[in-house]
Scaffold this motif. Sequence first.
Motif, short mmCIF file in Angstrom:
data_model
loop_
_atom_site.label_atom_id
_atom_site.label_comp_id
_atom_site.label_asym_id
_atom_site.label_seq_id
_atom_site.Cartn_x
_atom_site.Cartn_y
_atom_site.Cartn_z
N THR A 172 32.62 -9.73 15.95
CA THR A 172 33.66 -8.93 16.60
C THR A 172 33.13 -7.67 17.27
N ASP A 173 31.84 -7.36 17.09
CA ASP A 173 31.30 -6.15 17.72
C ASP A 173 30.62 -6.43 19.06
N VAL A 174 30.78 -7.63 19.60
CA VAL A 174 30.20 -7.94 20.91
C VAL A 174 30.92 -7.13 21.99
N GLU A 175 30.12 -6.61 22.94
CA GLU A 175 30.70 -5.83 24.03
C GLU A 175 31.49 -6.72 24.98
N SER A 176 32.56 -6.18 25.55
CA SER A 176 33.31 -6.89 26.57
C SER A 176 32.42 -7.14 27.79
N GLY A 177 32.63 -8.26 28.46
CA GLY A 177 31.82 -8.54 29.64
C GLY A 177 31.85 -10.00 30.01
N THR A 178 31.24 -10.30 31.13
CA THR A 178 31.07 -11.67 31.60
C THR A 178 29.63 -12.08 31.34
N TYR A 179 29.43 -13.10 30.54
CA TYR A 179 28.11 -13.50 30.10
C TYR A 179 27.75 -14.86 30.68
N ALA A 180 26.48 -15.06 30.95
CA ALA A 180 26.02 -16.33 31.52
C ALA A 180 24.72 -16.76 30.85
N ALA A 181 24.51 -18.06 30.78
CA ALA A 181 23.28 -18.61 30.21
C ALA A 181 22.91 -19.87 30.97
N LEU A 182 21.68 -20.30 30.80
CA LEU A 182 21.17 -21.50 31.46
C LEU A 182 20.83 -22.54 30.41
N VAL A 183 21.29 -23.77 30.61
CA VAL A 183 20.89 -24.86 29.73
C VAL A 183 19.88 -25.74 30.48
N THR A 184 18.81 -26.08 29.81
CA THR A 184 17.77 -26.91 30.39
C THR A 184 17.75 -28.25 29.66
#
Length: 617
Positions: free
Chosen positions: A601-613
């Motif tokens: 619950t302490d994750v900052e608000s935001g738009t997050y992205a990741a790459l799957v290989t």
Amino acid sequence: MTLTSALPRAGALAAALLLTALAAPAPAQPAAEPAVLSVGHTDAMQVTYEGGKLGLRVKDDTGDAVKFHDPADVVFQVLPHAEMAIPEGGVLDFIGAPGDPIWLLPFTQDHTLLWPGWSTEELDTGTFKGDKVSMRLVAAEGPGEAALWGLGNFGTPNVFFNTRDGLPDAISVNTNSHVHSTWAFTATGEYTLTWEFTGTLADGTEVSTGHVDYHWVVGDLPDDPDPDPDPDPDPDPDPNPPGLDGRLVLDEGHVDVLATTFADGALALDVKDGTKLHSPDTVYRDPDDVAFHAGPSSELTLSQELVDYWQVEDRYDAGDKLWWLPSSQQQGVLFPGWNSEIPGGTLQNDALDLRFTDFSGPGDLLMFIPGDGIEPTVLYADTADGLPDTIATRSKTHAHADWLFSAPGVYTLTWQAQGALADGTPVSSAPEEFVFVVGPWPGEDPDPGDPGNPDLESTQTITATVDTDAGGLVISVDPADRDVVLPAMALDPTATRWTTEGELRPVTVTDTRSADPGWNAAAQVSQFTSGAGGFSSTHLGWRPGVVSTGASQQVAPGPAVAGALDGGPGLATSQILAAAAAGSGNGTCVLGADLHLDLPTDVESGTYAALVTFTAI
């Protein structure tokens, strides 16, 4: 798109089957002295059938030209640095106890070690019943045990041969096959492995190679001399950073920053631009004509998971901002590496040093490969503890590392290639300056604003980089359908975590190999990042599924993987998406997976992205 393996050294637990078309077999040439094969590719056991006789020879690809040897004329060497400790967890209990030393040759090529396999490519289809022969390890002598294994379904070792539980051991091998596996020995010293291949001809006649001895040395050869000391000239490059005007900016895609070549008796350092963004072909460029840009997409806020994984707790803390160029290719970020296209035998012992001699910039640079639980972290360069630093590499090598810059701004890195010719004459390139711009380009707004939603939403763009070459074993995604948008996160009923669920976009696996050796498809997800920070993909779990298969395929989905909050490893390490056993993999299938993301619950608000290989072997 490029197929990127996410298995480092842990990939040593896998085996691969490759098919190629070769000309008619050439006879093995007698040798005045045994050939020592210690680095590079070789088919240690290549099976031939000529004049009604089944035979064994060694196909030696370690040099610039293919050679063939009688097995009696070859010594196979496992170099001392192949030593590792058996990992915890019981995965290699068949060869020894956790912590015990072994000397391991992995199934994927390590250019500093021997890469031995076996081949039946010279056996014509229809010559043998069922297009199969039997491969037997008849006997073994040596100071320790020896084992060869591949990768079974869902990542478990499939042991082919193991002297520890008694011999003979045998496996069936398809004709027209080229096979690699992991080899391991439990002690240094001299070994003799006795092999035999047998088969039944189409007319029912039994044929055999007879017992053939192969000689191995694990560790140093008995008479190995000490290597010559490396030359250590003291170049004095211009410490003033060059300007940026007129330089071609490389900020995305694959590039070998340090590309070493040899011509007219001299070494040279150039930039090998494989981005194909400024030319349809790969181009060699002068370092003075190029600027490398680690742009805003490379910005990273360290999580505690990354601090622990990268083992940088002595210099960085969770929450620190860095600029990261990763060792696996990611969309929109520069993928820097190094290579040497120097023919084997040009340099003494094929050894080449890339020396990092001078550095200027607003922060520090760390170049490393993080440990994986089997291999420790490899540190290539660290400006915080002074220079020079040296990357000890070899001819005909291509490698990548993680590059971490600690502050935005303009950096100048001075590198020089050094070695010695086969006759001992020292050679070196001129010192070359390589310019990196980290963070916003000079003159750009350094803070364009936070694009994230003030509410905690998680929009993960999961993009696969895959090999779309036709034929063989291919894993691919639809270029128009590669974005996964997860719904807005919500508190779970216990109000102890943020949670959301979604689906992987379709992944297609096509196997057209005539030997039908089976395959494993796997995936690994990078760190999730945004302008507001980041978090580890250990928090992302999945439940794989098979959407459709070909008429003759039998494909099993991989096991469900839980995220870190539920005690699982998540997808930060390679996980099996699906697998097909030998004889049931030919055809085209479509794979998918249900995704579930759970965050503290302490994750900052935001738009997050990741790459799957995705990878398939």
